[in-house]
Design a protein around this motif. Sequence first.
Motif, PDB file in Angstrom:
ATOM      1  N   ASP A 214      -6.638 -13.290   6.593  1.00  0.00           N
ATOM      2  CA  ASP A 214      -7.300 -13.535   5.300  1.00  0.00           C
ATOM      3  C   ASP A 214      -7.592 -12.221   4.591  1.00  0.00           C
ATOM      4  OD1 ASP A 214      -7.263 -16.177   5.622  1.00  0.00           O
ATOM      5  OD2 ASP A 214      -9.428 -16.462   5.894  1.00  0.00           O
ATOM      6  N   ILE A 215      -8.090 -11.261   5.364  1.00  0.00           N
ATOM      7  CA  ILE A 215      -8.439  -9.963   4.775  1.00  0.00           C
ATOM      8  C   ILE A 215      -7.198  -9.314   4.184  1.00  0.00           C
ATOM      9  CG2 ILE A 215      -9.108  -7.600   5.380  1.00  0.00           C
ATOM     10  CD1 ILE A 215     -11.210  -8.833   7.278  1.00  0.00           C
ATOM     11  N   ARG A 216      -6.121  -9.288   4.957  1.00  0.00           N
ATOM     12  CA  ARG A 216      -4.895  -8.625   4.488  1.00  0.00           C
ATOM     13  C   ARG A 216      -4.362  -9.315   3.225  1.00  0.00           C
ATOM     14  NH1 ARG A 216      -2.127  -4.626   6.058  1.00  0.00           N
ATOM     15  NH2 ARG A 216      -3.302  -4.340   7.984  1.00  0.00           N
TER      16      ARG A 216
ATOM     17  N   GLY B 214       0.785  -1.236   0.000  1.00  0.00           N
ATOM     18  CA  GLY B 214       0.000   0.000   0.000  1.00  0.00           C
ATOM     19  C   GLY B 214       0.814   1.283   0.000  1.00  0.00           C
ATOM     20  N   SER B 215       2.135   1.184  -0.138  1.00  0.00           N
ATOM     21  CA  SER B 215       2.948   2.401  -0.154  1.00  0.00           C
ATOM     22  C   SER B 215       2.714   3.156  -1.464  1.00  0.00           C
ATOM     23  CB  SER B 215       4.427   2.049  -0.010  1.00  0.00           C
ATOM     24  OG  SER B 215       5.187   3.220   0.126  1.00  0.00           O
ATOM     25  N   GLU B 216       2.387   4.432  -1.342  1.00  0.00           N
ATOM     26  CA  GLU B 216       2.025   5.218  -2.531  1.00  0.00           C
ATOM     27  C   GLU B 216       3.221   5.947  -3.127  1.00  0.00           C
ATOM     28  OE1 GLU B 216      -0.949   6.744   0.094  1.00  0.00           O
ATOM     29  OE2 GLU B 216      -2.525   6.277  -1.349  1.00  0.00           O
ATOM     30  N   LEU B 217       4.285   6.091  -2.344  1.00  0.00           N
ATOM     31  CA  LEU B 217       5.572   6.610  -2.805  1.00  0.00           C
ATOM     32  C   LEU B 217       6.630   5.734  -2.141  1.00  0.00           C
ATOM     33  CD1 LEU B 217       5.184  10.452  -2.029  1.00  0.00           C
ATOM     34  CD2 LEU B 217       4.882   9.373  -4.253  1.00  0.00           C
ATOM     35  N   VAL B 218       7.712   5.446  -2.839  1.00  0.00           N
ATOM     36  CA  VAL B 218       8.782   4.655  -2.212  1.00  0.00           C
ATOM     37  C   VAL B 218      10.110   5.384  -2.414  1.00  0.00           C
ATOM     38  CG1 VAL B 218      10.008   2.460  -2.127  1.00  0.00           C
ATOM     39  CG2 VAL B 218       7.543   2.474  -2.608  1.00  0.00           C
ATOM     40  N   ARG B 219      10.808   5.581  -1.301  1.00  0.00           N
ATOM     41  CA  ARG B 219      12.098   6.279  -1.353  1.00  0.00           C
ATOM     42  C   ARG B 219      13.229   5.254  -1.389  1.00  0.00           C
ATOM     43  NH1 ARG B 219      14.489   9.529   3.359  1.00  0.00           N
ATOM     44  NH2 ARG B 219      12.555   8.862   4.377  1.00  0.00           N
ATOM     45  N   ILE B 220      14.237   5.541  -2.195  1.00  0.00           N
ATOM     46  CA  ILE B 220      15.402   4.657  -2.268  1.00  0.00           C
ATOM     47  C   ILE B 220      16.661   5.504  -2.068  1.00  0.00           C
ATOM     48  CG2 ILE B 220      14.267   2.944  -3.755  1.00  0.00           C
ATOM     49  CD1 ILE B 220      15.553   4.137  -6.164  1.00  0.00           C
ATOM     50  N   THR B 221      17.666   4.887  -1.487  1.00  0.00           N
ATOM     51  CA  THR B 221      18.935   5.575  -1.247  1.00  0.00           C
ATOM     52  C   THR B 221      19.706   5.740  -2.556  1.00  0.00           C
ATOM     53  OG1 THR B 221      19.079   4.554   0.922  1.00  0.00           O
ATOM     54  CG2 THR B 221      21.139   5.370  -0.014  1.00  0.00           C
ATOM     55  N   VAL B 222      20.209   6.952  -2.795  1.00  0.00           N
ATOM     56  CA  VAL B 222      21.096   7.144  -3.956  1.00  0.00           C
ATOM     57  C   VAL B 222      22.385   7.754  -3.390  1.00  0.00           C
ATOM     58  CG1 VAL B 222      21.318   8.046  -6.300  1.00  0.00           C
ATOM     59  CG2 VAL B 222      19.039   7.624  -5.364  1.00  0.00           C
TER      60      VAL B 222
ATOM     61  N   GLN C 239      -9.422   5.038   4.533  1.00  0.00           N
ATOM     62  CA  GLN C 239      -9.787   3.633   4.689  1.00  0.00           C
ATOM     63  C   GLN C 239      -8.976   2.810   3.700  1.00  0.00           C
ATOM     64  OE1 GLN C 239     -14.038   3.989   4.161  1.00  0.00           O
ATOM     65  NE2 GLN C 239     -14.355   3.590   6.327  1.00  0.00           N
ATOM     66  N   PHE C 240      -8.342   1.774   4.223  1.00  0.00           N
ATOM     67  CA  PHE C 240      -7.493   0.941   3.365  1.00  0.00           C
ATOM     68  C   PHE C 240      -7.921  -0.512   3.344  1.00  0.00           C
ATOM     69  CE2 PHE C 240      -4.809   4.385   4.897  1.00  0.00           C
ATOM     70  CZ  PHE C 240      -4.273   4.857   3.723  1.00  0.00           C
ATOM     71  N   ILE C 241      -8.428  -0.987   4.493  1.00  0.00           N
ATOM     72  CA  ILE C 241      -8.624  -2.423   4.656  1.00  0.00           C
ATOM     73  C   ILE C 241      -9.762  -2.623   5.651  1.00  0.00           C
ATOM     74  CG2 ILE C 241      -6.913  -2.599   6.541  1.00  0.00           C
ATOM     75  CD1 ILE C 241      -5.983  -5.218   5.252  1.00  0.00           C
ATOM     76  N   PRO C 242     -10.590  -3.653   5.469  1.00  0.00           N
ATOM     77  CA  PRO C 242     -11.657  -3.856   6.449  1.00  0.00           C
ATOM     78  C   PRO C 242     -11.110  -3.984   7.874  1.00  0.00           C
ATOM     79  CG  PRO C 242     -12.018  -5.226   4.532  1.00  0.00           C
ATOM     80  CD  PRO C 242     -10.661  -4.610   4.364  1.00  0.00           C
TER      81      PRO C 242
ATOM     82  N   PRO D  68      -5.216  -7.201  -2.055  1.00  0.00           N
ATOM     83  CA  PRO D  68      -4.796  -6.798  -3.406  1.00  0.00           C
ATOM     84  C   PRO D  68      -5.830  -7.193  -4.460  1.00  0.00           C
ATOM     85  CG  PRO D  68      -2.942  -7.734  -2.204  1.00  0.00           C
ATOM     86  CD  PRO D  68      -4.158  -7.950  -1.347  1.00  0.00           C
ATOM     87  N   VAL D  69      -6.462  -8.370  -4.304  1.00  0.00           N
ATOM     88  CA  VAL D  69      -7.489  -8.815  -5.260  1.00  0.00           C
ATOM     89  C   VAL D  69      -8.808  -8.112  -4.968  1.00  0.00           C
ATOM     90  CG1 VAL D  69      -8.835 -10.815  -6.035  1.00  0.00           C
ATOM     91  CG2 VAL D  69      -6.395 -11.075  -5.537  1.00  0.00           C
ATOM     92  N   TRP D  70      -9.178  -8.036  -3.705  1.00  0.00           N
ATOM     93  CA  TRP D  70     -10.457  -7.429  -3.333  1.00  0.00           C
ATOM     94  C   TRP D  70     -10.568  -5.972  -3.786  1.00  0.00           C
ATOM     95  CZ3 TRP D  70     -11.649  -9.202   2.389  1.00  0.00           C
ATOM     96  CH2 TRP D  70     -11.922 -10.573   2.380  1.00  0.00           C
TER      97      TRP D  70
END
Length: 417
Positions: A325-327, A58-66, A296-299, A331-333
């Motif tokens: 099970d929910i978690r 669920g990460s909407e931005l991902v930071r990486i080391t440069v 809201q992300f997950i039940p 991704p499919v739900w």
Amino acid sequence: MSSAFDFEPQPRRASVAVDVGGVIVGGGAPVVVQSMTNTDTADVDQTVAQVAALHKAGSELVRITVDRDESAAAVPKIRERLLRLGIDVPLVGDFHYIGHKLLADHPACAEALAKYRINPGNVGFKDKKDKQFAEIIEMAMRYDKPVRIGVNWGSLDQELLTRLMNENQARGFPLTAQQVTRETIVQSALLSAELAEELGLPRNRIILSAKVSGVQDLIAVYAMLAARSDHALHLGLTEAGMGTKGIVASSASLGILMQQGIGDTIRISLTPEPGGDRTREVQVAQELLQVMGFRQFIPVVAACPGCGRTTSTVFQELAQKIQEDIRASMPVWREKYPGVEALKVAVMGCIVNGPGESKHADIGISLPGTGETPAAPVFIDGQKAMTLRGPKIAEEFQLLVADYIEKRYGRGQAAAE
Ligand code: SF4
């Protein structure tokens, strides 16, 4: 006299919206969840795998080391591999000391990143500081990328700190050393943003952060920053620590700030256990936003803590199984059942609060406590729907949850409503 309304969340602080590779941060947009990898960026395979896992969580931005040529050279390859996997998450480059050089020497890296993070405390020292800072800002303008000016008190601008300490001394020490340090952190962020704007980077390309490791310091610093600017703010408690301590400290500080309307994007900086799951930080960020009612992300599964009235572990196991099970299914739900993240499930241990809590949920079960009749009433949309009995109560309830989701959130149903 205070009223109950005094404790409602404050309206979001007005901030300038920043487009980070298609994800909007600030300007009233939903608070964005972000995370950071801990792989060697030069290792393309490992970094792609971790970015994919963080994004899937669920990460909407991902930071990486440069941090060096090899990692800068790997960035476009990582981006390309992710896109081939269908993962279009914006990547943020984390630069220290030589960011100006890496961006200049690796144009494909500068292009592949969606944002550059720079730390004014270590962008360069003495006469090189402003020059190297300006070079990074010029890169951001050339490639049309936003920057995060990320102050961290572990690498605070020592020249600025010394100057403000001296000024405080000259005024007869009206402020404590802690207050001067907080002021330095805020000024470091604001002065750097001012300089970036003078260089031509528009305000809608600048995000600010000012991370410290103490909860009270963090709240104070961000409150000061929020009052003195309208830049979009990235919240995070730095060096939050491991396990429950990191989760509690981050949640306490970020929760209080967001309740005051402060914060446009968050990262929970947890130290993973050796070999631990990096995606935990995403899960915690989502759960914090969800329990506070901001997103809201997950039940949600409401479960009682259990007590002497329920000595069997059946309800604990069922609550855990349903949550897992929910978690795993989310991704499919997300695709299959639009709106399913608002579902509320209750798994309760006995008759005391079981029926009441279950009625508040969309679907809930009240398991039999010690000495109760071995029957488990199930409540659907606030009404008692049936009673489950026998050794397969858990399995049958799981099927009922799946059936409820299909009926309520299945596409055919959504179209029919
Ligand atoms: S619902 Fe029953 S088992 Fe659960 S905590 Fe309350 S009294 Fe204890």
